[in-house]
Design a protein around this motif. Sequence first.
Motif, PDB file in Angstrom:
ATOM      1  N   GLU A 126       0.824  -1.201   0.000  1.00 25.94           N
ATOM      2  CA  GLU A 126       0.000   0.000   0.000  1.00 25.94           C
ATOM      3  C   GLU A 126       0.863   1.258   0.000  1.00 25.94           C
ATOM      4  OE1 GLU A 126      -3.254   2.284  -0.431  1.00 25.94           O
ATOM      5  OE2 GLU A 126      -3.163   0.102  -0.590  1.00 25.94           O
ATOM      6  N   GLN A 127       1.934   1.250   0.771  1.00 27.43           N
ATOM      7  CA  GLN A 127       2.834   2.397   0.821  1.00 27.43           C
ATOM      8  C   GLN A 127       3.495   2.634  -0.539  1.00 27.43           C
ATOM      9  OE1 GLN A 127       5.938   2.057   3.746  1.00 27.43           O
ATOM     10  NE2 GLN A 127       6.799   4.046   3.285  1.00 27.43           N
ATOM     11  N   ARG A 162       2.403   1.662  -3.413  1.00 21.15           N
ATOM     12  CA  ARG A 162       1.347   2.079  -4.339  1.00 21.15           C
ATOM     13  C   ARG A 162       1.057   3.573  -4.200  1.00 21.15           C
ATOM     14  NH1 ARG A 162      -4.482  -0.334  -3.840  1.00 21.15           N
ATOM     15  NH2 ARG A 162      -5.519   1.207  -5.054  1.00 21.15           N
ATOM     16  N   LYS A 163       0.977   4.074  -2.965  1.00 19.04           N
ATOM     17  CA  LYS A 163       0.734   5.498  -2.745  1.00 19.04           C
ATOM     18  C   LYS A 163       1.897   6.336  -3.262  1.00 19.04           C
ATOM     19  CE  LYS A 163      -2.382   5.057   1.177  1.00 19.04           C
ATOM     20  NZ  LYS A 163      -2.536   5.186   2.639  1.00 19.04           N
ATOM     21  N   GLU A 164       3.125   5.893  -2.995  1.00 20.20           N
ATOM     22  CA  GLU A 164       4.306   6.623  -3.468  1.00 20.20           C
ATOM     23  C   GLU A 164       4.358   6.642  -4.985  1.00 20.20           C
ATOM     24  OE1 GLU A 164       7.610   4.682  -1.615  1.00 20.20           O
ATOM     25  OE2 GLU A 164       7.122   5.481   0.370  1.00 20.20           O
ATOM     26  N   SER A 219       2.021   9.152  -6.555  1.00 21.66           N
ATOM     27  CA  SER A 219       2.422  10.548  -6.446  1.00 21.66           C
ATOM     28  C   SER A 219       3.665  10.884  -7.275  1.00 21.66           C
ATOM     29  CB  SER A 219       2.671  10.910  -4.982  1.00 21.66           C
ATOM     30  OG  SER A 219       3.784  10.210  -4.482  1.00 21.66           O
TER      31      SER A 219
END
Length: 180
Positions: free
Chosen positions: A156-157, A159-161, A164
């Motif tokens: 998840e981390q 994927r978020k990075e 962005s």
Amino acid sequence: MTKKPPGSSDVSISDLVERVSLEIRRMGAHSVMMSQVIADRFGLHTTDLECLDLINMRGKTTAGELAQATGLTSGAMTALLDRLERAGYITRVHDSADRRRITIQVREEAIEPIKTVYAPIGERMGALWSSFTADELKTIAQFLERSTDLGVVCIEQIRKETASKPVSRRRPRVNRRAIT
């Protein structure tokens, strides 16, 4: 001075952590290869096979829950579930309490051939794992559960990075003159 585990005079904790890290990576790589061979046998994408297994383990799930567990986007998950449904491996079922909610379930008869391929592997692994004590198995299970849960958080981390920061998909340029 490097910390030593209790009862051990020649192996440090950092050495054991490194060994575990390498063995987990090796196991992961071989697991991916096994999935690819079995997915190929049934004409599936590797990701489709692994998600089919996740659905099977959960009994039933939603597309959103599966997307969250895998880190796949909702669009990718929809396409994956469409492929599995067309192939006859899953069904989408409207929730009787909330018709807007759709759960995904495996079609047991459709996955029997896949289970047949995995059965002898499971028997051999079961025999190996049975050679450990109950306390060792509890520790191994706790280790795997906590490692997997952390892996989900890391997915998840990342994927978020990734969302962005645009990532170049170009391959590194090869200097052909340097290759002789």
